[in-house]
Design a protein around this motif. Structure first.
Motif, mmCIF file in Angstrom:
data_model
loop_
_atom_site.group_PDB
_atom_site.id
_atom_site.type_symbol
_atom_site.label_atom_id
_atom_site.label_comp_id
_atom_site.label_asym_id
_atom_site.label_seq_id
_atom_site.Cartn_x
_atom_site.Cartn_y
_atom_site.Cartn_z
ATOM 1 N N PRO A 197 0.814 -1.221 0.000
ATOM 2 C CA PRO A 197 0.000 0.000 0.000
ATOM 3 C C PRO A 197 0.852 1.277 0.000
ATOM 4 C CG PRO A 197 -0.864 -1.575 1.571
ATOM 5 C CD PRO A 197 0.398 -2.175 1.036
ATOM 6 N N GLU A 198 2.012 1.225 0.684
ATOM 7 C CA GLU A 198 2.877 2.421 0.761
ATOM 8 C C GLU A 198 3.421 2.829 -0.598
ATOM 9 O OE1 GLU A 198 2.405 -0.226 3.215
ATOM 10 O OE2 GLU A 198 4.554 -0.587 2.991
ATOM 11 N N ALA A 199 3.352 1.932 -1.588
ATOM 12 C CA ALA A 199 3.806 2.305 -2.934
ATOM 13 C C ALA A 199 2.840 3.306 -3.568
ATOM 14 C CB ALA A 199 3.939 1.062 -3.810
ATOM 15 N N GLY A 200 1.665 3.496 -2.938
ATOM 16 C CA GLY A 200 0.693 4.436 -3.473
ATOM 17 C C GLY A 200 -0.268 3.742 -4.409
ATOM 18 N N ILE A 201 -0.986 2.752 -3.852
ATOM 19 C CA ILE A 201 -1.925 1.985 -4.675
ATOM 20 C C ILE A 201 -3.319 2.019 -4.060
ATOM 21 C CG2 ILE A 201 -0.158 0.381 -5.483
ATOM 22 C CD1 ILE A 201 -1.402 -1.695 -3.462
ATOM 23 N N LEU A 202 -4.294 1.705 -4.881
ATOM 24 C CA LEU A 202 -5.596 1.363 -4.332
ATOM 25 C C LEU A 202 -5.484 -0.099 -3.911
ATOM 26 C CD1 LEU A 202 -8.664 2.167 -3.946
ATOM 27 C CD2 LEU A 202 -9.035 0.815 -5.998
ATOM 28 N N GLU A 203 -5.821 -0.393 -2.660
ATOM 29 C CA GLU A 203 -5.750 -1.789 -2.217
ATOM 30 C C GLU A 203 -6.945 -2.528 -2.793
ATOM 31 O OE1 GLU A 203 -4.459 -1.003 2.187
ATOM 32 O OE2 GLU A 203 -4.455 -3.162 1.774
#
Ligand code: PMP
Length: 283
Positions: free
Chosen positions: A201-207
């Motif tokens: 999630p920290e990569a900047g994604i929609l989970e």
């Protein structure tokens, strides 16, 4: 087609929101895209939970409770007699003034559209996708967290424009550190040396909810699943790559930026996970 708007049903041509709705004026609102299999919404609770979290993230109070939201969704399916399809659920900030002031919007609108599904063509599942990397960077989580599934998808749309210009239907987006984040409307996985990898999630994604189900299925069959930062190098050198999303389910990727992944064909693990995912949707 009957569209639900805040407690009432309207024909498609009559389903309208105010031009002063801040969802329309500013993309101020949140949404979910869900699949319906055999008359039931797949992972409905997870979608409802994510919708409420997205709303919380933008300080938007959803005017009905989760139970009534589920009922409205199921009723919309019955009214439209949809057994297999797609549902778009939207909550807008509601009508306000031309200013940004969210506190002047007193009547958030709930919109539910149930439709037949337009999947990627079957040929793409058989042959695998060729994707490119967008020069549009995925929005930084410290600016607007991609975990908020907001009505403002311009970041993704700019990337998707690049996809189409390159003759592709999906596109890889990197984050501001240059790491792999996700695609414009799908999460990404790679398989290498017995391990399934996906960006955290920290990569900047929609989970993604499909992402979560695939991780559960993979763990269930004894695969090691790792959420860790990923670069394009990892994708280039992987044995298999695939994307996940509610609409797409799992779709293989065989080329990134014209470089062949694995042997250039949809991989065995990808096919196995897709088959198990489809079994899961039938349960
Ligand atoms: N990332 C983005 C940016 C998305 O819009 C979506 C949904 N289309 C996904 C990932 C996949 O999420 P889900 O599996 O919940 O559909």
């Amino acid at each position: 087609m009957k569209i639900y708007i805040s407690g009432e049903y309207f024909e498609r041509s009559e389903a309208k929101v105010s031009v002063f709705d801040h969802g329309f004026l500013y993309g101020d609102g949140v949404f979910e895209g869900m699949r319906v299999y055999g008359g039931k919404v797949f992972r409905l609770r997870d979608h409802i939970e994510r919708l409420w979290e997205s709303a919380k993230g933008i300080a938007l109070e959803i005017p009905i409770d989760a139970g009534n939201m589920e009922k409205a969704i199921n009723d919309t399916l019955s009214v439209n007699e949809i057994k297999d399809g797609y549902i778009r659920l939207i909550v807008t900030r509601g009508e306000g003034t031309l200013g940004l002031d969210h506190y002047l919007c007193h009547d958030p609108q709930i919109i539910i559209i149930a439709d037949k599904l337009a999947l990627y063509p079957i040929e793409l599942y058989n042959a695998g996708l060729e994707i490119v990397t967008a020069s549009t960077i995925r929005v930084n989580p410290s600016m607007l967290n991609p975990q908020v599934k907001s009505m403002n998808y311009l970041n993704n749309i700019l990337a998707k424009i690049e996809a189409y210009k390159a003759g592709c239907v999906e596109v890889l987006m990197l984050n501001s550190r240059g790491e792999v984040a996700e695609c414009s409307g799908d999460n990404i996985f790679i398989y290498k040396h017995g391990v399934l990898h996906t960006p955290p999630p920290e990569a900047g994604i929609l989970e993604g909810i499909t992402r979560r189900v695939v991780m559960e299925i993979a763990t269930g069959i004894g695969l090691k699943v790792k959420e860790a930062p990923m670069t394009r190098h990892d994708v280039f050198t992987s044995n298999e790559c695939f994307l996940t999303g509610s609409a797409a389910e799992l779709i293989p990727v065989v080329k990134l930026d014209s470089r062949v992944i694995g042997d250039g064909k949809p991989g065995l693990i990808t096919k196995k996970l897709l088959a198990l995912f489809q079994e899961e949707t039938k349960k």
